[in-house]
Design a protein around this motif. Sequence first.
Motif, PDB file in Angstrom:
ATOM      1  N   ARG A   1      -9.914   1.437  -3.039  1.00 58.05           N
ATOM      2  CA  ARG A   1     -10.606   0.382  -2.306  1.00 58.05           C
ATOM      3  C   ARG A   1     -12.045   0.788  -2.006  1.00 58.05           C
ATOM      4  O   ARG A   1     -12.971  -0.003  -2.165  1.00 58.05           O
ATOM      5  CB  ARG A   1      -9.858   0.084  -1.007  1.00 58.05           C
ATOM      6  CG  ARG A   1     -10.460  -1.054  -0.244  1.00 58.05           C
ATOM      7  CD  ARG A   1      -9.627  -1.411   0.958  1.00 58.05           C
ATOM      8  NE  ARG A   1     -10.165  -2.622   1.558  1.00 58.05           N
ATOM      9  CZ  ARG A   1      -9.966  -2.977   2.784  1.00 58.05           C
ATOM     10  NH1 ARG A   1      -9.214  -2.242   3.579  1.00 58.05           N
ATOM     11  NH2 ARG A   1     -10.490  -4.077   3.259  1.00 58.05           N
TER      12      ARG A   1
ATOM     13  N   SER B   1       0.831  -1.201   0.000  1.00 54.61           N
ATOM     14  CA  SER B   1       0.000   0.000   0.000  1.00 54.61           C
ATOM     15  C   SER B   1       0.871   1.259   0.000  1.00 54.61           C
ATOM     16  O   SER B   1       0.618   2.207  -0.740  1.00 54.61           O
ATOM     17  CB  SER B   1      -0.926  -0.010   1.214  1.00 54.61           C
ATOM     18  OG  SER B   1      -1.726   1.129   1.241  1.00 54.61           O
TER      19      SER B   1
ATOM     20  N   VAL C   1      -4.621   4.284  -2.860  1.00 50.04           N
ATOM     21  CA  VAL C   1      -5.109   2.963  -2.467  1.00 50.04           C
ATOM     22  C   VAL C   1      -6.427   3.039  -1.697  1.00 50.04           C
ATOM     23  O   VAL C   1      -7.372   2.309  -2.002  1.00 50.04           O
ATOM     24  CB  VAL C   1      -4.037   2.213  -1.651  1.00 50.04           C
ATOM     25  CG1 VAL C   1      -4.553   0.869  -1.174  1.00 50.04           C
ATOM     26  CG2 VAL C   1      -2.779   2.037  -2.480  1.00 50.04           C
TER      27      VAL C   1
END
Length: 136
Positions: free
Chosen positions: A75, A61, A71
């Motif tokens: 997500r 990450s 990230v």
Amino acid sequence: MHHDPTDTPLYYPSPVPEPAASLLRDYIADRDHMNTATNQASPWLFPGRRAGQPFRPDRLSALLNEIGVPVAAARGAAIRQQLLEMPAPVVGDALGYHDNTTTRLRNEVGGTWSRYASGDHARSPAGWVPRGTGDS
């Protein structure tokens, strides 16, 4: 000692479209942490420093963030897209989220699965007979 990747049954083709497929093949051919004797046969896309272990998620990450890939935002966008396509309890079970979290996110994105009944759907409701199995 050279390891032939075809000896390992864990290598499967992946349905990745071009141009991403070319980038992925190039990466796989030159992955980090493959030099050690214990890691030469690693099936992980992102092998870690420890033999048989994947790259740590927090480290991956951080590296993605360093090159400009957001990230956390990606997500969040991915789970919201799943909630538009599937019921919140199904997404929660698959991704390890609590029902309250997926229900809240579903409401935020305007998902239409509000009448989905979670639980065992393998059993038929009382009195229900599947088509083609009765005396029709």
